[in-house]
Motif scaffolding. Structure first.
Motif, short mmCIF file in Angstrom:
data_model
loop_
_atom_site.label_atom_id
_atom_site.label_comp_id
_atom_site.label_asym_id
_atom_site.label_seq_id
_atom_site.Cartn_x
_atom_site.Cartn_y
_atom_site.Cartn_z
N GLN A 297 12.54 -15.23 28.03
CA GLN A 297 11.23 -15.72 28.44
C GLN A 297 10.73 -15.10 29.75
O GLN A 297 9.54 -14.76 29.83
CB GLN A 297 11.22 -17.25 28.53
CG GLN A 297 9.82 -17.84 28.56
CD GLN A 297 9.01 -17.44 27.32
OE1 GLN A 297 9.45 -17.61 26.20
NE2 GLN A 297 7.81 -16.89 27.53
N CYS B 64 9.32 -11.78 28.79
CA CYS B 64 8.10 -11.98 27.99
C CYS B 64 6.94 -12.42 28.88
O CYS B 64 5.82 -11.92 28.73
CB CYS B 64 8.36 -13.01 26.88
SG CYS B 64 9.57 -12.49 25.65
N ASP B 65 7.21 -13.34 29.80
CA ASP B 65 6.16 -13.80 30.72
C ASP B 65 5.63 -12.64 31.55
O ASP B 65 4.42 -12.51 31.74
CB ASP B 65 6.69 -14.90 31.64
CG ASP B 65 6.95 -16.21 30.91
OD1 ASP B 65 6.46 -16.39 29.78
OD2 ASP B 65 7.66 -17.06 31.50
N ASP C 283 18.13 -15.61 27.80
CA ASP C 283 16.78 -16.17 27.71
C ASP C 283 15.80 -15.06 28.08
O ASP C 283 15.76 -14.60 29.23
CB ASP C 283 16.64 -17.35 28.67
CG ASP C 283 15.25 -17.93 28.70
OD1 ASP C 283 14.42 -17.59 27.81
OD2 ASP C 283 14.95 -18.72 29.63
#
Length: 181
Positions: free
Chosen positions: A32, A35-36, A30
């Motif tokens: 994310q 990316c965050d 994952d």
């Protein structure tokens, strides 16, 4: 002067899993959390090298919307009988130039972030930074790639053309995309 932030150590396991996914075919993590981080604290790491990145034009959308005989006759105030391939090409190239000159802030910029292990293994996490007017910018994450070239190739397959490649669009490519409605 700001310094480019390093990927936080708590994200290294995700980085390592992403590298193993691309280089060794292991399962995809994952992304994310990375990316965050890139959208917030790591923003400078993603966009600081602006001069090394590209801006892209959604060539497929432009050809679909604007490369047609109806628009040509309306905007150039000519009759259909007067249309030639030379007029189509001049009109299309003017549209491309206009999209580059005036809508630059509305065309997405392409950004890549190198995920690199201490042993030197690395891959690219790519994204498009899209301007949404008063709503600000948003990210379209393109995924993981072995190289920046592979990332750019994936963008091309989605119908985009980088600014540096716009002049390489051939007359034949324009005419093939042209709608004679």
């Amino acid at each position: 002067m700001s310094t480019i932030p390093e990927l936080p150590e708590n994200l290294w396991p995700i980085r390592d899993a992403a590298i193993d996914h691309i280089l060794n075919g292991k399962s995809s993590p994952d992304l994310q959390p990375i990316c965050d981080w890139l959208e917030d604290d790591g923003y400078d790491a993603l966009v600081d090298a602006w001069s090394n990145e590209e801006v892209a034009l959604d060539f497929d959308a432009i050809t679909e919307e604007k490369f047609n005989d109806d628009d040509l006759t309306d905007n150039e105030r000519i009759d259909r009988e007067e249309i030639t391939d030379a007029l189509r090409l001049n009109y299309a190239r003017a549209i491309i130039k206009n999209e580059m000159d005036e809508d630059n802030c509305l065309n997405p910029s392409l950004h890549s972030y190198e995920l690199k292990r201490l042993n030197g293994d690395s891959i690219i996490l790519g994204c498009m930074l899209v301007a949404a007017g008063q709503a600000g910018n948003y990210y379209e994450w393109a995924g993981l790639f072995k190289s920046k070239d592979q990332f750019y190739e994936s963008i091309r397959k989605q119908g985009y053309v980088t600014y540096s490649e716009l002049e390489k669009i051939t007359d034949n490519e324009i005419l093939l995309a042209w709608s004679k409605i």
